[in-house]
Motif scaffolding. Structure first.
Motif, PDB file in Angstrom:
ATOM      1  N   GLU A   2     -11.684  37.053  25.640  1.00  0.00           N
ATOM      2  CA  GLU A   2     -11.011  35.771  25.397  1.00  0.00           C
ATOM      3  C   GLU A   2     -11.920  34.579  25.695  1.00  0.00           C
ATOM      4  O   GLU A   2     -11.642  33.450  25.286  1.00  0.00           O
ATOM      5  N   ASN A   3     -13.025  34.805  26.413  1.00  0.00           N
ATOM      6  CA  ASN A   3     -13.910  33.724  26.838  1.00  0.00           C
ATOM      7  C   ASN A   3     -15.263  33.748  26.140  1.00  0.00           C
ATOM      8  O   ASN A   3     -16.141  32.963  26.488  1.00  0.00           O
ATOM      9  N   VAL A   4     -15.440  34.621  25.141  1.00  0.00           N
ATOM     10  CA  VAL A   4     -16.759  34.745  24.535  1.00  0.00           C
ATOM     11  C   VAL A   4     -16.679  34.815  23.013  1.00  0.00           C
ATOM     12  O   VAL A   4     -15.650  35.181  22.440  1.00  0.00           O
ATOM     13  N   MET A   5     -17.807  34.466  22.389  1.00  0.00           N
ATOM     14  CA  MET A   5     -17.939  34.515  20.937  1.00  0.00           C
ATOM     15  C   MET A   5     -19.381  34.864  20.599  1.00  0.00           C
ATOM     16  O   MET A   5     -20.283  34.682  21.424  1.00  0.00           O
ATOM     17  N   THR A   6     -19.599  35.350  19.387  1.00  0.00           N
ATOM     18  CA  THR A   6     -20.943  35.599  18.891  1.00  0.00           C
ATOM     19  C   THR A   6     -21.439  34.344  18.183  1.00  0.00           C
ATOM     20  O   THR A   6     -20.777  33.842  17.277  1.00  0.00           O
ATOM     21  N   MET A   7     -22.596  33.831  18.603  1.00  0.00           N
ATOM     22  CA  MET A   7     -23.150  32.645  17.944  1.00  0.00           C
ATOM     23  C   MET A   7     -24.643  32.786  17.740  1.00  0.00           C
ATOM     24  O   MET A   7     -25.345  33.403  18.551  1.00  0.00           O
ATOM     25  N   ARG A   8     -25.114  32.203  16.654  1.00  0.00           N
ATOM     26  CA  ARG A   8     -26.553  32.102  16.418  1.00  0.00           C
ATOM     27  C   ARG A   8     -27.170  31.313  17.574  1.00  0.00           C
ATOM     28  O   ARG A   8     -26.529  30.401  18.116  1.00  0.00           O
ATOM     29  N   VAL A   9     -28.395  31.639  17.940  1.00  0.00           N
ATOM     30  CA  VAL A   9     -28.998  31.074  19.150  1.00  0.00           C
ATOM     31  C   VAL A   9     -28.960  29.550  19.161  1.00  0.00           C
ATOM     32  O   VAL A   9     -28.552  28.931  20.147  1.00  0.00           O
ATOM     33  N   ASP A  10     -29.367  28.901  18.067  1.00  0.00           N
ATOM     34  CA  ASP A  10     -29.411  27.435  18.069  1.00  0.00           C
ATOM     35  C   ASP A  10     -28.010  26.832  18.090  1.00  0.00           C
ATOM     36  O   ASP A  10     -27.769  25.810  18.758  1.00  0.00           O
ATOM     37  N   ILE A  11     -27.057  27.476  17.425  1.00  0.00           N
ATOM     38  CA  ILE A  11     -25.675  26.998  17.430  1.00  0.00           C
ATOM     39  C   ILE A  11     -25.079  27.125  18.829  1.00  0.00           C
ATOM     40  O   ILE A  11     -24.349  26.249  19.301  1.00  0.00           O
ATOM     41  N   HIS A  12     -25.416  28.226  19.507  1.00  0.00           N
ATOM     42  CA  HIS A  12     -24.957  28.443  20.882  1.00  0.00           C
ATOM     43  C   HIS A  12     -25.419  27.301  21.785  1.00  0.00           C
ATOM     44  O   HIS A  12     -24.654  26.788  22.604  1.00  0.00           O
ATOM     45  N   ARG A  13     -26.677  26.879  21.621  1.00  0.00           N
ATOM     46  CA  ARG A  13     -27.211  25.803  22.458  1.00  0.00           C
ATOM     47  C   ARG A  13     -26.409  24.510  22.254  1.00  0.00           C
ATOM     48  O   ARG A  13     -26.150  23.756  23.184  1.00  0.00           O
ATOM     49  N   LEU A  14     -26.027  24.250  21.013  1.00  0.00           N
ATOM     50  CA  LEU A  14     -25.255  23.040  20.725  1.00  0.00           C
ATOM     51  C   LEU A  14     -23.865  23.119  21.351  1.00  0.00           C
ATOM     52  O   LEU A  14     -23.365  22.132  21.892  1.00  0.00           O
ATOM     53  N   PHE A  15     -23.239  24.291  21.286  1.00  0.00           N
ATOM     54  CA  PHE A  15     -21.908  24.460  21.873  1.00  0.00           C
ATOM     55  C   PHE A  15     -21.978  24.308  23.385  1.00  0.00           C
ATOM     56  O   PHE A  15     -21.153  23.612  23.990  1.00  0.00           O
ATOM     57  N   ASP A  16     -22.965  24.946  24.016  1.00  0.00           N
ATOM     58  CA  ASP A  16     -23.131  24.829  25.468  1.00  0.00           C
ATOM     59  C   ASP A  16     -23.421  23.395  25.890  1.00  0.00           C
ATOM     60  O   ASP A  16     -23.058  22.981  26.980  1.00  0.00           O
ATOM     61  N   GLY A  17     -24.097  22.653  25.008  1.00  0.00           N
ATOM     62  CA  GLY A  17     -24.434  21.272  25.325  1.00  0.00           C
ATOM     63  C   GLY A  17     -23.296  20.299  25.056  1.00  0.00           C
ATOM     64  O   GLY A  17     -23.486  19.087  25.164  1.00  0.00           O
ATOM     65  N   LEU A  18     -22.111  20.827  24.705  1.00  0.00           N
ATOM     66  CA  LEU A  18     -20.919  20.021  24.399  1.00  0.00           C
ATOM     67  C   LEU A  18     -21.156  19.098  23.203  1.00  0.00           C
ATOM     68  O   LEU A  18     -20.548  18.036  23.089  1.00  0.00           O
ATOM     69  N   LEU A  19     -22.045  19.532  22.279  1.00  0.00           N
ATOM     70  CA  LEU A  19     -22.364  18.715  21.116  1.00  0.00           C
ATOM     71  C   LEU A  19     -21.442  18.984  19.939  1.00  0.00           C
ATOM     72  O   LEU A  19     -21.458  18.254  18.954  1.00  0.00           O
ATOM     73  N   PHE A  20     -20.667  20.053  20.005  1.00  0.00           N
ATOM     74  CA  PHE A  20     -19.574  20.237  19.056  1.00  0.00           C
ATOM     75  C   PHE A  20     -18.493  21.048  19.743  1.00  0.00           C
ATOM     76  O   PHE A  20     -18.694  21.649  20.800  1.00  0.00           O
ATOM     77  N   TRP A  21     -17.314  21.059  19.136  1.00  0.00           N
ATOM     78  CA  TRP A  21     -16.178  21.756  19.721  1.00  0.00           C
ATOM     79  C   TRP A  21     -15.275  22.233  18.602  1.00  0.00           C
ATOM     80  O   TRP A  21     -15.455  21.860  17.433  1.00  0.00           O
ATOM     81  N   LEU A  22     -14.293  23.048  18.943  1.00  0.00           N
ATOM     82  CA  LEU A  22     -13.383  23.629  17.957  1.00  0.00           C
ATOM     83  C   LEU A  22     -11.973  23.079  18.181  1.00  0.00           C
ATOM     84  O   LEU A  22     -11.432  23.175  19.284  1.00  0.00           O
ATOM     85  N   VAL A  23     -11.404  22.510  17.134  1.00  0.00           N
ATOM     86  CA  VAL A  23     -10.053  21.945  17.183  1.00  0.00           C
ATOM     87  C   VAL A  23      -9.122  22.849  16.390  1.00  0.00           C
ATOM     88  O   VAL A  23      -9.385  23.150  15.217  1.00  0.00           O
ATOM     89  N   GLN A  24      -8.049  23.284  17.016  1.00  0.00           N
ATOM     90  CA  GLN A  24      -7.136  24.227  16.361  1.00  0.00           C
ATOM     91  C   GLN A  24      -6.373  23.546  15.233  1.00  0.00           C
ATOM     92  O   GLN A  24      -5.804  22.472  15.386  1.00  0.00           O
ATOM     93  N   THR A  25      -6.354  24.216  14.082  1.00  0.00           N
ATOM     94  CA  THR A  25      -5.624  23.709  12.918  1.00  0.00           C
ATOM     95  C   THR A  25      -4.526  24.663  12.468  1.00  0.00           C
ATOM     96  O   THR A  25      -3.710  24.313  11.612  1.00  0.00           O
ATOM     97  N   GLY A  26      -4.499  25.875  13.020  1.00  0.00           N
ATOM     98  CA  GLY A  26      -3.504  26.888  12.679  1.00  0.00           C
ATOM     99  C   GLY A  26      -3.662  28.054  13.629  1.00  0.00           C
ATOM    100  O   GLY A  26      -4.455  27.995  14.580  1.00  0.00           O
ATOM    101  N   GLU A  27      -2.924  29.114  13.403  1.00  0.00           N
ATOM    102  CA  GLU A  27      -3.009  30.268  14.287  1.00  0.00           C
ATOM    103  C   GLU A  27      -4.399  30.898  14.214  1.00  0.00           C
ATOM    104  O   GLU A  27      -4.817  31.385  13.157  1.00  0.00           O
ATOM    105  N   ASP A  28      -5.130  30.861  15.341  1.00  0.00           N
ATOM    106  CA  ASP A  28      -6.489  31.394  15.439  1.00  0.00           C
ATOM    107  C   ASP A  28      -7.433  30.773  14.416  1.00  0.00           C
ATOM    108  O   ASP A  28      -8.461  31.363  14.072  1.00  0.00           O
ATOM    109  N   THR A  29      -7.112  29.579  13.945  1.00  0.00           N
ATOM    110  CA  THR A  29      -7.927  28.874  12.962  1.00  0.00           C
ATOM    111  C   THR A  29      -8.342  27.524  13.534  1.00  0.00           C
ATOM    112  O   THR A  29      -7.517  26.797  14.099  1.00  0.00           O
ATOM    113  N   TYR A  30      -9.621  27.178  13.372  1.00  0.00           N
ATOM    114  CA  TYR A  30     -10.173  25.979  13.999  1.00  0.00           C
ATOM    115  C   TYR A  30     -11.093  25.240  13.028  1.00  0.00           C
ATOM    116  O   TYR A  30     -11.575  25.805  12.046  1.00  0.00           O
ATOM    117  N   LYS A  31     -11.338  23.984  13.350  1.00  0.00           N
ATOM    118  CA  LYS A  31     -12.295  23.175  12.602  1.00  0.00           C
ATOM    119  C   LYS A  31     -13.361  22.683  13.572  1.00  0.00           C
ATOM    120  O   LYS A  31     -13.062  22.280  14.699  1.00  0.00           O
TER     121      LYS A  31
END
Length: 346
Positions: free
Chosen positions: A230-259
């Motif tokens: 529940e706390n992990v996802m698979t991400m490409r290395v550079d994308i992971h760095r951006l997520f960890d750096g709080l440079l993008f985030w996921l906003v829920q738009t539906g059941e288990d669906t995000y933008k």
């Protein structure tokens, strides 16, 4: 760093506690700006102030918003007490999602991995009963996420090499990359009973999350449980760095669906607006990422960006790399203070 909006959203304006607390923060922001214009160095104070104001705007739930408002009102108009609250949120809330800079990537390719002719054989191997760890979580997340980065859809390079069936399904020229395990709540907040300072830091962070309504967060993520699916996802290395750096985030738009959302133009061009749909063939053994965890991450990412906290951390860490010796006149004290906190947190 962006100046706070002069008003709250219409939905929040009918709550007198919200408006009272927010007006106090606006007054504090104005006071700090006056002193800054007069030449005082108050960047960290302004960030703390704006963290409080932006948390009122972007808290993931009304329960969390009420906690922040209560902290502000309980200060009784005392500026230092309000700023202490903002700094506490900076140290123990925003940073639980931000991994330590400079960690060496651990892509999923590994020379000793076995080969499998079929995906079902690879899945059987990855779903063994090994104890939960970073390694087993990475394997299981790969299975759940279809051996792809959840943001870009790129196939995991090592998985293509290991499984001819997967490579055949991907086609002759698949989009691929090196992936790794991405945590929503940073793995650095996993409680280590042998490190008293880190344990205290993590406990404070989890206490704040619990007050926001995440009442089981500490027991859910304690120790190796930080790697739960529940706390992990698979991400490409550079994308992971951006997520960890709080440079993008996921906003829920539906059941288990995000933008994917971001305030940074370069990141927006890379992945902004993408739809992310989490699915699983085995909800019991391979649950999808938690909507609650992602909501708190999103709130903290927005607050970190708008308050200047994310940029502030990066600036301090950059300065630390470039300053070989701390200045004798105390001018690098801000760097030292942050680094000492960094040691405790990580």
């Amino acid at each position: 760093m962006t100046q706070l909006s002069s008003t709250l959203p219409p939905r929040l304006q009918n709550n007198s506690s919200y408006t009272s607390a927010y007006n106090q923060i606006l007054g504090l922001e104005n006071s700090l700006q006056t002193r800054i214009n007069a030449g005082e160095t108050l960047r960290s104070d302004m960030i703390a102030c704006r963290i409080l104001g932006n948390l009122i705007h972007f808290a993931p739930t009304d329960e969390a918003r009420s906690v922040v408002v209560r902290d502000i009102l309980s200060a009784g108009g005392d500026s230092e007490k309000m700023l202490d609250s903002g700094k506490r949120y900076f140290e123990h809330l925003l940073r639980i999602f931000k991994s330590k800079k400079g960690q060496i990537p651990t892509p999923s390719n590994h020379a000793s991995r076995p080969s499998f002719n079929r995906k079902v054989d690879m899945m059987a191997d990855l779903l063994d009963d090994a104890p939960l760890s970073h390694s087993t979580a990475k394997k299981r997340a790969l299975v759940r996420d279809g051996y792809r980065c959840v943001i870009t859809g790129d196939y995991d390079d090592a998985s293509l090499d290991m499984c001819p069936q997967l490579a055949e399904e991907a086609g002759p020229e698949p989009s691929w990359g090196f992936t790794e395990l991405c945590h929503i709540f940073s793995a650095s907040t996993s409680v280590n009973p042998e490190n008293g300072d880190k344990r205290t830091y993590a406990a404070t962070a989890y206490t704040i999350a619990e007050s926001f309504g995440y009442t089981t967060i500490q027991q859910d993520l304690n120790g190796e449980k930080i790697h739960r699916l529940e706390n992990v996802m698979t991400m490409r290395v550079d994308i992971h760095r951006l997520f960890d750096g709080l440079l993008f985030w996921l906003v829920q738009t539906g059941e288990d669906t995000y933008k994917v959302e971001t305030f940074k133009p370069r990141v927006d061009r890379l992945c902004g607006g993408r739809e992310v749909k989490f699915t699983t063939e085995n909800p019991e053994k391979l649950p999808v990422p938690s909507a609650q965890y992602l909501a708190l991450h999103a709130a903290c990412a927005k607050v970190a960006h708008l308050s200047g906290a994310a940029e502030y951390i990066e600036t301090i860490l950059r300065d630390a790399e470039e300053i070989p010796v701390l200045a004798a006149d105390g001018s690098s004290g801000e760097v030292l203070t942050h680094l000492l906190r960094d040691v405790v947190a990580y």
